[in-house]
Design a protein around this motif. Sequence first.
Motif, PDB file in Angstrom:
ATOM      1  N   ASP A   4      -0.684  13.805   1.509  1.00 40.84           N
ATOM      2  CA  ASP A   4      -0.716  13.174   2.830  1.00 40.84           C
ATOM      3  C   ASP A   4      -2.149  12.873   3.252  1.00 40.84           C
ATOM      4  O   ASP A   4      -2.428  11.815   3.823  1.00 40.84           O
ATOM      5  N   ARG A   5      -3.034  13.779   2.965  1.00 37.96           N
ATOM      6  CA  ARG A   5      -4.453  13.599   3.327  1.00 37.96           C
ATOM      7  C   ARG A   5      -5.074  12.463   2.505  1.00 37.96           C
ATOM      8  O   ARG A   5      -5.843  11.667   3.031  1.00 37.96           O
ATOM      9  N   ILE A   6      -4.727  12.399   1.221  1.00 37.85           N
ATOM     10  CA  ILE A   6      -5.233  11.323   0.368  1.00 37.85           C
ATOM     11  C   ILE A   6      -4.766   9.969   0.908  1.00 37.85           C
ATOM     12  O   ILE A   6      -5.560   9.034   1.036  1.00 37.85           O
ATOM     13  N   PHE A  10      -7.179   7.105   2.390  1.00 41.26           N
ATOM     14  CA  PHE A  10      -7.154   5.805   1.724  1.00 41.26           C
ATOM     15  C   PHE A  10      -6.877   4.705   2.736  1.00 41.26           C
ATOM     16  O   PHE A  10      -7.558   3.674   2.749  1.00 41.26           O
ATOM     17  N   ILE A  11      -5.873   4.912   3.574  1.00 42.78           N
ATOM     18  CA  ILE A  11      -5.497   3.895   4.564  1.00 42.78           C
ATOM     19  C   ILE A  11      -6.634   3.673   5.559  1.00 42.78           C
ATOM     20  O   ILE A  11      -6.918   2.524   5.942  1.00 42.78           O
ATOM     21  N   LYS A  12      -7.303   4.724   5.952  1.00 44.82           N
ATOM     22  CA  LYS A  12      -8.463   4.566   6.856  1.00 44.82           C
ATOM     23  C   LYS A  12      -9.548   3.714   6.208  1.00 44.82           C
ATOM     24  O   LYS A  12     -10.173   2.891   6.865  1.00 44.82           O
ATOM     25  N   PHE A  14      -9.237   1.573   3.405  1.00 44.66           N
ATOM     26  CA  PHE A  14      -8.869   0.271   2.843  1.00 44.66           C
ATOM     27  C   PHE A  14      -7.728  -0.445   3.557  1.00 44.66           C
ATOM     28  O   PHE A  14      -7.480  -1.611   3.297  1.00 44.66           O
ATOM     29  N   GLY A  15      -6.973   0.248   4.393  1.00 43.53           N
ATOM     30  CA  GLY A  15      -5.864  -0.360   5.108  1.00 43.53           C
ATOM     31  C   GLY A  15      -4.516  -0.062   4.466  1.00 43.53           C
ATOM     32  O   GLY A  15      -4.430   0.245   3.277  1.00 43.53           O
ATOM     33  N   GLU A  16      -3.476  -0.178   5.275  1.00 44.48           N
ATOM     34  CA  GLU A  16      -2.124   0.135   4.819  1.00 44.48           C
ATOM     35  C   GLU A  16      -1.621  -0.854   3.770  1.00 44.48           C
ATOM     36  O   GLU A  16      -0.924  -0.474   2.826  1.00 44.48           O
ATOM     37  N   GLU A  17      -1.974  -2.119   3.922  1.00 43.55           N
ATOM     38  CA  GLU A  17      -1.537  -3.118   2.950  1.00 43.55           C
ATOM     39  C   GLU A  17      -2.058  -2.780   1.549  1.00 43.55           C
ATOM     40  O   GLU A  17      -1.318  -2.852   0.571  1.00 43.55           O
ATOM     41  N   LYS A  18      -3.309  -2.408   1.456  1.00 44.79           N
ATOM     42  CA  LYS A  18      -3.893  -2.048   0.156  1.00 44.79           C
ATOM     43  C   LYS A  18      -3.202  -0.804  -0.404  1.00 44.79           C
ATOM     44  O   LYS A  18      -2.982  -0.696  -1.612  1.00 44.79           O
ATOM     45  N   TRP A  19      -2.829   0.149   0.448  1.00 42.02           N
ATOM     46  CA  TRP A  19      -2.088   1.334   0.009  1.00 42.02           C
ATOM     47  C   TRP A  19      -0.754   0.933  -0.608  1.00 42.02           C
ATOM     48  O   TRP A  19      -0.379   1.411  -1.672  1.00 42.02           O
ATOM     49  N   GLU A  20      -0.033   0.045   0.072  1.00 38.46           N
ATOM     50  CA  GLU A  20       1.266  -0.415  -0.434  1.00 38.46           C
ATOM     51  C   GLU A  20       1.106  -1.101  -1.788  1.00 38.46           C
ATOM     52  O   GLU A  20       1.920  -0.880  -2.698  1.00 38.46           O
ATOM     53  N   ILE A  21       0.077  -1.913  -1.929  1.00 41.50           N
ATOM     54  CA  ILE A  21      -0.163  -2.614  -3.197  1.00 41.50           C
ATOM     55  C   ILE A  21      -0.480  -1.610  -4.301  1.00 41.50           C
ATOM     56  O   ILE A  21       0.064  -1.702  -5.411  1.00 41.50           O
ATOM     57  N   GLU A  22      -1.334  -0.646  -4.018  1.00 43.41           N
ATOM     58  CA  GLU A  22      -1.691   0.364  -5.019  1.00 43.41           C
ATOM     59  C   GLU A  22      -0.472   1.194  -5.430  1.00 43.41           C
ATOM     60  O   GLU A  22      -0.323   1.533  -6.604  1.00 43.41           O
TER      61      GLU A  22
END
Length: 171
Positions: A4-6, A10-12, A14-22
């Motif tokens: 959860d912390r990672i 990450f979202i802070k 690079f953003g949530e969209e980049k998280w979803e893509i990764e």
Amino acid sequence: MNEDRIKEDFIKAFGEEKWEIEQALAKIEPISRELAEFLEVPQIPIVVENIPEDSRMNFQLECIILRKDTALNYIEALKALAHEYRHWMQFLCVKNQDTSNPLVYEYAEGFMYMAKHGNANDGTLDYYSLIIEIDAFAFQKYFLKEVLEIETHYPDPGYDKILDKFIKKFY
């Protein structure tokens, strides 16, 4: 550090969209490895970019490019991976002059056509009748069904029948 912390860090950054893509890329990476092994070619990176088509094989950079919506749709991403990996195999077959492949000369003709007329799908009969495209679409359908147990069909029923005949002849 917990998951959860990672994710939060990450979202802070690079953003949530980049998280979803990764996350989507991580889910399809094992299939990328499997395709490379199945086709006996080197595994190549997969990147997400804003491109007009669903996917593209970049031969110069030796990578597969997926459009964001394709990457985020698991089945569409698998179809694109199988298709583009087949183009990678075709390219290497021509580059290495692998005459053990009965289609090597047709692959070469297809790549010459694409070099002359552009690499993007122009939607014409000429494009869809290229052996490199028929072979890539047929392999996509074959691999998903026979290896991943996912049945797919090309939207045009007539072209789908051509793919089935190609699969019976070459696979």
